[in-house]
Design a protein around this motif. Sequence first.
Motif: not given
Length: 485
Positions: A267-271, A361-363, A433-436
């Motif tokens: 869900h989160h490759l970066g922002e 950025c969604n993968g 979008n919650e890291l980990g």
Amino acid sequence: MTRSGKMLIAVWVAALCASGCTSGDNGGPPAPTATPSPVPTSTATAIPTATPPPTLTPTASPTASPTLTATATPSLTVTFTPSNTATPSQTATATQTATVTPTSTVTLTPTETGTPTITPTPSDTPTATLTLTPSETPTETPTPTITPTPTATNTLGPLGTRHFVLNTTKSVFQVKISGGLTIPLGNFQGQTNGEVGPAFLDLEAGQPDAEGFVKVNITGASDFIFVDATALANFVICIKPLVPIPAAGLLGCAGGMDVGITLDQDHHLGELGVDGFTATQCAEQRGQIEIPYAACSAGKLGVACEANADCDSTAGADDGVCNHVSARCTGGDLGAVCQADAQCDTAEDIGHCGMAHHGVCNGPLVPGLGTGDTGPGELFIVPNPDPAMQTNGLPIELGFESALPCGDESRGNRIGFALTTGKSVSRVMNANNELGRTLNFEAQGENFSCTDWQSNTRGRLVLSAPALDQSLVGDVATIFVFASH
């Protein structure tokens, strides 16, 4: 209608592609993104051709009573047990008891001191031979004859066409959310020539090769396979199979491979603008930026912004340009073009513009296949470009309509559909979008029967695919179940 009544579930159906698998965007209701092509654009990881297990030749010992096992067929068991009365269940004459039962294991139990004498009745068409060679008398070779098909050498004839009719009660479209809760949105039905009835796929298979493998063609199908989800989600899911499809999938009559499917999505490759992450970096990783967002197109290139001044190369330089990317309302004034949530507000509902995490950025969807053995009757229908085992999957047009019948509102997006009788697993990393945080979802299929291929009994095809940022529930998996019983 309040926001709580608008649960728009977008079906991110997995096109198993080596490049370019993306989620859908922000239209309402959301739909998967696909690239039109005359052949399926999805690909899957190539699957090495499996080799069936070797035939075992048991050897008896004069001092022990071992139980030796050899695979004769995927559907027969022959058990030889010394006794004074021979009562075979198939055509066999023996001085000891011979019992034939339908399993895939052959068990031979020699006596400790004697040499078993088994005199099977000869058959005009012997199809499997099991040899027992006691160590004391190597010239004695009992040779029972088994006539049912398939044989240990997988000499099945052409299988023909399976008219795979979907059981309306068992064939369901579901959404699984975090915590394991499953939300059924409806049952699959068919629409052909405008008439509603059970959905079907015609699966044609020729003669399996020596290892038990055979390509499966889809020669016919319902005009549409649909789910009426208007009671819960205000839309009808319309799947139009683009038949006929040669070499749609691969059937393994003797097992030997793993047809399980995995689909992962980050869900989160970066922002954008965070730690120097840019739209270019997202594109290089085949990702997709959640919109709407705003980024500097002049001055501080690629930095997230709200106004032109945020992009000035130095304070007061007045050389920055903040470029807002438009989206569409997914809450409130559904479908309206917007750049901010407030533009979607209505008198009845609070608006929401685009996706939930602007600029994230969604993968891409990353497919994979299992590494074990899902057993006899395994079938997968998956796009696979490997020339050694090339398959086309099930290309479809996937659409969302406001009401039945399917096909009278708009043409769906063309994508490659993947189905399996094995386990289908989808996983979302950095979920919501919650890291980990990671979410895992799965669905289990059921193998077909090669010996009873044309009967509409065994067989269940499944697909589990991630769907990000769904209203009210966040990241989920969409589960497709096509079951015959």
